[in-house]
Design an enzyme around this catalytic site. Structure first.
Site: not given
Ligand code: BV8
Length: 229
Positions: A56, A91, A105, A116, A132, A171, A198
């Protein structure tokens, strides 16, 4: 209008050539989330996870900011009020496009010591055995928020959402919480809301306005309108 809060997701970097997650042949079609974006996956196979983020990081280095990134930087500079940019992306295209950004994130640019808690600028390639710089233990991980981990700067973000006049999501599929819930906080504070995407996101029904199309077209047009206000 005094304060705009903007949330971006992978879609804003798509036209810079960086993969999104949930689109066709997106990152989650090529890798299992459990293996590469969870603490359990990291513990099970740290080399696989380091290699996923090394790939990445290399992609991100090769990519350039697009017209949507630079338009948001322009808005931060020219808008009379405050423009808070929060990204889910890891990014650095917003920064390279000239914008100040909150990385809820985490970021590919950072390394973190799992032992640590020390943070330092990440080299292009990282390995599990990298010591580290602070405690010398081989516990290096990417400074990225994985599923099940608490996103960064949440208190600050919620405070901004509580006093913004306009909230925009750009996005993002609205699939991941807590980011996907920001629009509801904005609505509760009486802010206007707009989604630029999109295709309709999972949270599209919470937005007062929507603009569909590629970010490099919709975002500059939206910024031009706002600057005219
Ligand atoms: C937390 C880092 C609690 C890694 C990422 C059940 C229900 C609800 C929530 C949950 C559940 N079970 C678990 C959860 C919580 C979970 C969650 O939400 N899961 C989901 C999948 C159900 N969330 C978490 O775990 C978060 N933490 O809740 O902590 C907690 C509480 C107390 C103490 C401790 C903890 C942490 C979430 C972060 C995870 N890390 N990324 C990496 O990047 O490698 S998330 C990952 O998804 C990315 O960060 C990304 O940013 C994020 C969202 O994705 P999008 O950015 O939206 O990208 P995606 O591909 O999905 O969509 C792209 C969009 O762009 C589309 O709509 C498309 O149409 C559009 N598009 C495409 N091309 C274009 C465009 N738009 C415009 N122009 C274009 N050209």
């Amino acid at each position: 209008m005094d304060k705009i809060v903007i949330l971006t997701g992978a879609g804003i970097s798509a036209e810079s050539g960086l993969g999104t997650f949930r689109d066709e042949n997106g990152l989650w079609a090529q890798h299992r989330i459990e293996d590469v974006a969870t603490p359990e996956g990291f513990d099970a196979n740290p080399k696989l996870v380091h290699d996923f983020y090394n790939m990445r990081r290399a992609e991100s280095e090769k990519a350039s900011p697009n017209a949507a990134h630079t338009a948001l930087a322009e808005l931060q500079k020219s808008f009379a009020g405050e423009v808070i940019l929060v990204t889910q992306n890891v990014d650095d295209l917003h920064e390279r496009g000239g914008a100040e950004t909150m990385h809820m994130h985490g970021s590919l640019a950072g390394s973190l010591c799992a032992a640590c808690g020390h943070r330092w600028p990440s080299p292009l390639e990282t390995r599990p055995e990298d010591p580290c710089p602070n405690c010398a233990r081989p516990a290096t991980r990417p400074d990225i928020v994985w599923f099940g981990e608490m996103p960064y700067q949440m208190d600050e973000i919620y405070a901004h959402l509580g006093e913004c006049d306009l909230f925009a999501a750009i996005g993002t599929s609205g699939e991941v919480y807590p980011a996907a819930g920001f629009v509801q906080h904005a609505n509760a504070s009486g802010a206007d809301t707009i989604e630029l995407n999109l295709a309709p996101s999972s949270t599209v029904s919470h937005f007062a306005q929507t603009r569909f199309g590629p970010a490099t077209q919709t975002v500059p047009a939206w910024v031009k309108e706002l600057s005219g206000k």
